[in-house]
Write a protein that holds these residues in place. Structure first.
Motif, PDB file in Angstrom:
ATOM      1  N   SER A 126       0.805  -1.217   0.000  1.00 15.92           N
ATOM      2  CA  SER A 126       0.000   0.000   0.000  1.00 15.92           C
ATOM      3  C   SER A 126       0.841   1.271   0.000  1.00 15.92           C
ATOM      4  O   SER A 126       0.295   2.357   0.099  1.00 15.92           O
ATOM      5  CB  SER A 126      -0.922  -0.006   1.236  1.00 15.92           C
ATOM      6  N   ASN A 127       2.173   1.164  -0.092  1.00 13.69           N
ATOM      7  CA  ASN A 127       3.024   2.345  -0.033  1.00 13.69           C
ATOM      8  C   ASN A 127       3.645   2.692  -1.383  1.00 13.69           C
ATOM      9  O   ASN A 127       4.669   3.370  -1.443  1.00 13.69           O
ATOM     10  CB  ASN A 127       4.132   2.139   1.003  1.00 13.69           C
ATOM     11  N   PHE A 128       3.046   2.235  -2.480  1.00 10.96           N
ATOM     12  CA  PHE A 128       3.588   2.577  -3.794  1.00 10.96           C
ATOM     13  C   PHE A 128       3.344   4.065  -4.070  1.00 10.96           C
ATOM     14  O   PHE A 128       2.377   4.665  -3.574  1.00 10.96           O
ATOM     15  CB  PHE A 128       2.961   1.711  -4.886  1.00 10.96           C
ATOM     16  N   THR A 129       4.201   4.652  -4.877  1.00 11.33           N
ATOM     17  CA  THR A 129       4.126   6.085  -5.167  1.00 11.33           C
ATOM     18  C   THR A 129       3.291   6.356  -6.404  1.00 11.33           C
ATOM     19  O   THR A 129       2.927   5.442  -7.161  1.00 11.33           O
ATOM     20  CB  THR A 129       5.538   6.649  -5.381  1.00 11.33           C
ATOM     21  N   TYR A 130       3.020   7.656  -6.613  1.00  8.64           N
ATOM     22  CA  TYR A 130       2.304   8.049  -7.828  1.00  8.64           C
ATOM     23  C   TYR A 130       3.114   7.663  -9.065  1.00  8.64           C
ATOM     24  O   TYR A 130       2.544   7.210 -10.076  1.00  8.64           O
ATOM     25  CB  TYR A 130       2.054   9.560  -7.822  1.00  8.64           C
ATOM     26  N   ARG A 131       4.449   7.842  -8.997  1.00  7.81           N
ATOM     27  CA  ARG A 131       5.297   7.497 -10.138  1.00  7.81           C
ATOM     28  C   ARG A 131       5.182   6.012 -10.449  1.00  7.81           C
ATOM     29  O   ARG A 131       5.037   5.608 -11.606  1.00  7.81           O
ATOM     30  CB  ARG A 131       6.755   7.871  -9.852  1.00  7.81           C
ATOM     31  N   HIS A 132       5.232   5.171  -9.396  1.00  8.08           N
ATOM     32  CA  HIS A 132       5.119   3.727  -9.587  1.00  8.08           C
ATOM     33  C   HIS A 132       3.765   3.369 -10.190  1.00  8.08           C
ATOM     34  O   HIS A 132       3.674   2.505 -11.075  1.00  8.08           O
ATOM     35  CB  HIS A 132       5.305   3.010  -8.245  1.00  8.08           C
ATOM     36  N   LEU A 133       2.723   4.041  -9.726  1.00  5.84           N
ATOM     37  CA  LEU A 133       1.383   3.740 -10.230  1.00  5.84           C
ATOM     38  C   LEU A 133       1.278   4.077 -11.724  1.00  5.84           C
ATOM     39  O   LEU A 133       0.743   3.288 -12.510  1.00  5.84           O
ATOM     40  CB  LEU A 133       0.345   4.539  -9.440  1.00  5.84           C
ATOM     41  N   ILE A 134       1.816   5.235 -12.107  1.00  8.86           N
ATOM     42  CA  ILE A 134       1.749   5.637 -13.521  1.00  8.86           C
ATOM     43  C   ILE A 134       2.583   4.700 -14.387  1.00  8.86           C
ATOM     44  O   ILE A 134       2.151   4.274 -15.476  1.00  8.86           O
ATOM     45  CB  ILE A 134       2.223   7.088 -13.670  1.00  8.86           C
ATOM     46  N   GLU A 135       3.771   4.324 -13.899  1.00  7.04           N
ATOM     47  CA  GLU A 135       4.628   3.413 -14.661  1.00  7.04           C
ATOM     48  C   GLU A 135       3.961   2.053 -14.801  1.00  7.04           C
ATOM     49  O   GLU A 135       4.060   1.397 -15.847  1.00  7.04           O
ATOM     50  CB  GLU A 135       5.980   3.282 -13.973  1.00  7.04           C
ATOM     51  N   GLN A 136       3.288   1.625 -13.776  1.00  6.33           N
ATOM     52  CA  GLN A 136       2.617   0.321 -13.820  1.00  6.33           C
ATOM     53  C   GLN A 136       1.513   0.334 -14.874  1.00  6.33           C
ATOM     54  O   GLN A 136       1.305  -0.647 -15.583  1.00  6.33           O
ATOM     55  CB  GLN A 136       2.040  -0.017 -12.435  1.00  6.33           C
ATOM     56  N   VAL A 137       0.819   1.470 -14.993  1.00  6.15           N
ATOM     57  CA  VAL A 137      -0.243   1.580 -15.998  1.00  6.15           C
ATOM     58  C   VAL A 137       0.339   1.573 -17.407  1.00  6.15           C
ATOM     59  O   VAL A 137      -0.208   0.950 -18.322  1.00  6.15           O
ATOM     60  CB  VAL A 137      -1.050   2.876 -15.758  1.00  6.15           C
ATOM     61  N   GLU A 138       1.480   2.254 -17.583  1.00  2.31           N
ATOM     62  CA  GLU A 138       2.039   2.413 -18.922  1.00  2.31           C
ATOM     63  C   GLU A 138       2.875   1.234 -19.385  1.00  2.31           C
ATOM     64  O   GLU A 138       2.976   0.972 -20.581  1.00  2.31           O
ATOM     65  CB  GLU A 138       2.882   3.690 -18.963  1.00  2.31           C
ATOM     66  N   THR A 139       3.497   0.501 -18.443  1.00  3.85           N
ATOM     67  CA  THR A 139       4.418  -0.571 -18.832  1.00  3.85           C
ATOM     68  C   THR A 139       4.044  -1.928 -18.269  1.00  3.85           C
ATOM     69  O   THR A 139       4.704  -2.918 -18.580  1.00  3.85           O
ATOM     70  CB  THR A 139       5.851  -0.225 -18.378  1.00  3.85           C
ATOM     71  N   GLY A 140       3.036  -1.961 -17.420  1.00  2.00           N
ATOM     72  CA  GLY A 140       2.697  -3.230 -16.776  1.00  2.00           C
ATOM     73  C   GLY A 140       2.089  -4.212 -17.746  1.00  2.00           C
ATOM     74  O   GLY A 140       1.828  -3.903 -18.910  1.00  2.00           O
ATOM     75  N   PRO A 141       1.830  -5.472 -17.247  1.00  2.00           N
ATOM     76  CA  PRO A 141       1.273  -6.523 -18.116  1.00  2.00           C
ATOM     77  C   PRO A 141      -0.111  -6.167 -18.649  1.00  2.00           C
ATOM     78  O   PRO A 141      -0.527  -6.662 -19.683  1.00  2.00           O
ATOM     79  CB  PRO A 141       1.223  -7.747 -17.197  1.00  2.00           C
ATOM     80  N   SER A 142      -0.814  -5.295 -17.917  1.00  2.00           N
ATOM     81  CA  SER A 142      -2.144  -4.892 -18.389  1.00  2.00           C
ATOM     82  C   SER A 142      -2.124  -3.418 -18.754  1.00  2.00           C
ATOM     83  O   SER A 142      -3.007  -2.650 -18.385  1.00  2.00           O
ATOM     84  CB  SER A 142      -3.199  -5.160 -17.300  1.00  2.00           C
ATOM     85  N   ALA A 143      -1.053  -2.989 -19.474  1.00  2.00           N
ATOM     86  CA  ALA A 143      -0.874  -1.582 -19.804  1.00  2.00           C
ATOM     87  C   ALA A 143      -2.062  -1.044 -20.583  1.00  2.00           C
ATOM     88  O   ALA A 143      -2.643  -1.724 -21.430  1.00  2.00           O
ATOM     89  CB  ALA A 143       0.404  -1.400 -20.619  1.00  2.00           C
TER      90      ALA A 143
END
Length: 648
Positions: A34-51
């Motif tokens: 639960s301590n992920f950052t805004y940067r991590h969240l945006i990167e996860q959206v753009e590069t994650g497996p479900s981008a």
């Protein structure tokens, strides 16, 4: 340093799963989800497996998130979960209160932020073990539908209802509310702007296992499990010869076959037209063109012992071939009867009413003067050898009688307390008011449904059934067979003067000349309800079909409603407060007990109310005899104590 530990810089994982979030404060590594950052969240959206796609929708979402971060004063390195999950309602409030957006733009931004909130929650929960979803119920589906339409988040709805978010989450995943959370559920209904009872009426109210309702639920669960292992001899296994034996016995019991064998005073069984009984027509119940309801009950006893004899030994039976169990003579074999009793007691755990009822049936069959089986020794020849060739019929009957009498002495009571199911009503201050609250709940549900819908009419029909049986507690057999009019000669309800009346002859435990029917006025409180039902709701249930029944089912209006009893249990469970569900026969006990509690010793009036004999009331319906006696004795004791106190 700030006491808001969410913003404390994290130390490196020490390898054993724990991480420090503040001096002296540690959490296990899974909590760091639960301590992920805004940067991590945006990167996860753009590069994650479900981008997400990099189109206009994605750019709009990024823009909305950036505007929210600016208003909240957040940087890319700040944790995202508190703003988008834990305190999301506060985030939306801050955005709305900023005054930076016109209504339409504000609605767009809030919509995009809700998407970010759902995505942040999925990232937060990705490392958590998934709680398996329970099977959906009517309550769960209704709650989910109302929750989705409301626009609330889970934490927002929990706050509005002043309840735990965890409890609300359990409900959304399929858990049924407990009785002690009824007030919270009512607040949820208010927060969701639903009609009172819209959700609570759909709940299968759970309770602690030690409570009366908990024991009832455990009993029903055990019965359901036993039904998964049937042992009674099925109809298809009856040979032609066995069916003839049963028909001969049935003809004697119903008086449709001339017999020199005397019959005890109350041993005769009635035969009804098919449209007067819920019992199905089978080879075991059909005689002389009619159906004998008593035959179904007694035939199950015969099917039980014969099924036990044919059941494999590995499952507790005797393992006999089907061809060797095709005779009623087994009821006079002591070893078979004793083995059967041991088998059923092993399944039930005690010598209950089932065993006692079976002993009564066998004793009646083997009675010296009136026992049908006792006077048919030729049936012994149908037993398998060497049993048949070496059998002394008279001695075998006597030995079986002794076995039955011995088992009767071991009677240990019912497997369940029959008062448990109706305790929720009888324990209330006013039993009739508790029933009427159930009727009001049905009326409220009907009002929430579209006018002109079949579902609305079926709910109004259920409300009428509950109201009718509360006013005049008929047996389910009589209610299901009520005709729309008297043109076919059956029981019916008709209008005369200023109220409806009931004409009924399809009654039990009431000695009357053939053709005589009971004709009584129904309470005027039913007038409007019956009128609305006949003019609006019954025509919609029947549709274009021709139905003779006053209360038809929606599934097959032309046929007598055979499952009305089971449907009534569901209705009472959903709508009568704190009720685990009970049938129409239990409601007869409710009305009788309530009346005798208010009017002690007026058993004759109760007999007229239930349309039975006085003897039946004294034997079966007086639930408060011992309690009344103790209450009167208590009054005498208190008076004696007062006399002694005054004399000092």
């Amino acid at each position: 340093m700030s006491e808001d530990f969410r913003y404390f810089p994290l130390t490196t994982n020490n390898g054993n799963g724990w991480q420090q979030i503040a001096p002296g404060h540690y959490v296990y590594s899974s909590a760091m989800q639960s301590n992920f950052t805004y940067r991590h969240l945006i990167e996860q959206v753009e590069t994650g497996p479900s981008a997400s796609p990099t189109g206009q929708v994605h750019r709009n979402r990024l823009s909305a998130l950036a505007r929210a971060m600016a208003i909240l004063g957040r940087a890319d390195s700040d944790p995202a979960c508190p703003d988008l999950c834990t305190h999301f309602e506060k985030t939306l409030t801050a955005i709305a209160d900023s005054g930076q957006f016109k209504p339409r733009r504000l609605a767009d931004i809030i919509g995009h932020l809700r998407w970010w909130s759902r995505h942040a929650a999925s990232v937060r929960d990705s490392g958590k073990p998934r709680v398996p979803r329970r099977q959906d119920s009517d309550f769960t589906r209704a709650l989910l539908r109302a929750f989705t339409d409301s626009g609330f988040t889970k934490s927002g709805l929990a706050a509005a209802a002043s309840m735990s978010p965890m409890t609300l989450g359990d409900w959304l995943r399929g858990r049924q509310p407990r009785v002690d959370t009824r007030a919270a559920l009512e607040r949820v209904e208010t927060a969701l702007r639903l009609e009172p009872g819209a959700l609570s009426r759909l709940v299968r109210w759970a309770d602690s296992g030690g409570s009366a309702q908990g024991h009832l639920g455990a009993y029903r669960k055990r019965i359901a499990e036993l039904q998964q292992d049937p042992y009674r001899l099925p109809l298809w296994a009856f040979s032609e010869d066995l069916a003839k034996q049963w028909q001969a016995f049935l003809g004697h019991q119903t008086g449709t076959v001339v017999s020199d064998l005397p019959m005890s005073r109350q041993a005769g069984w009635s035969v009804k037209r098919p449209d007067q009984t819920r019992v199905k027509a089978t080879v075991l119940t059909t005689i002389a063109g009619g159906i004998c309801p008593s035959a179904e009950v007694v035939a199950r006893k015969v099917q039980g012992i014969l099924g036990f004899l044919a059941r494999p030994t590995s499952l507790g039976g005797r393992g006999l071939p089907l061809a060797q169990v095709q005779t009623l003579a087994w009821l006079a074999i002591p070893d078979a009867v004793d083995g059967y009793f041991r088998f059923v007691v092993n399944r039930s755990g005690k010598v209950n009413n089932g065993v006692r009822g079976m002993t009564s049936f066998i004793l009646s069959m083997l009675d010296d003067r009136t026992g049908w089986l006792r006077h048919h020794p030729e049936l012994a020849g149908k037993l398998p050898d060497p049993l048949a060739s070496n059998l002394d019929w008279h001695a075998s009957c006597e030995s079986t009688v002794a076995v039955c009498l011995a088992w009767r002495k071991r009677y240990a009571g019912r497997s369940r307390n029959p008062k448990v199911a109706i305790a929720c009503v009888l324990d209330a201050d006013d039993a009739l008011a508790a029933m009427w609250r159930g009727i009001a709940s049905l009326d409220a549900e009907a009002e929430s449904l579209p006018r002109g819908s079949l579902r609305r009419s079926s709910v109004k029909r259920d409300a009428l059934i509950l109201a009718l049986l509360t006013c005049i507690p008929l047996r389910i057999e009589t209610v299901a067979a009520l005709n729309i009019d008297g043109s076919r000669g059956g029981d019916h309800i008709y209008w005369q003067g200023n109220r409806f009346r009931l004409s009924a002859g399809n009654l039990k435990n009431r000695r009357r000349p053939d053709g005589e029917a009971v004709d009584i006025a129904l309470p005027q409180i039913l007038n409007e309800r019956i009128t609305d039902y006949l003019h609006e709701h019954r025509p919609r249930i029947v549709g274009t079909q021709d139905s003779q029944f006053f209360l038809p089912s929606t599934r097959n209006p032309r046929q007598l409603w055979r499952t009305m009893n089971a449907h009534f249990i569901i209705v009472t469970r959903r709508h009568v407060p704190d009720c685990a569900g009970f049938g129409p026969h239990a409601l007869r006990h409710v009305v009788a007990s309530h009346y005798l509690r208010l009017h002690p010793n007026e058993h004759t009036v109760v007999a007229k109310l239930l349309l039975v004999t006085l003897g039946t009331v004294m034997k079966h319906y007086d639930q408060s005899g011992a309690e009344l006696a103790m209450s009167l004795h208590e009054q005498d004791l208190e008076e004696a104590a007062r006399k002694v106190a005054r004399s000092r």
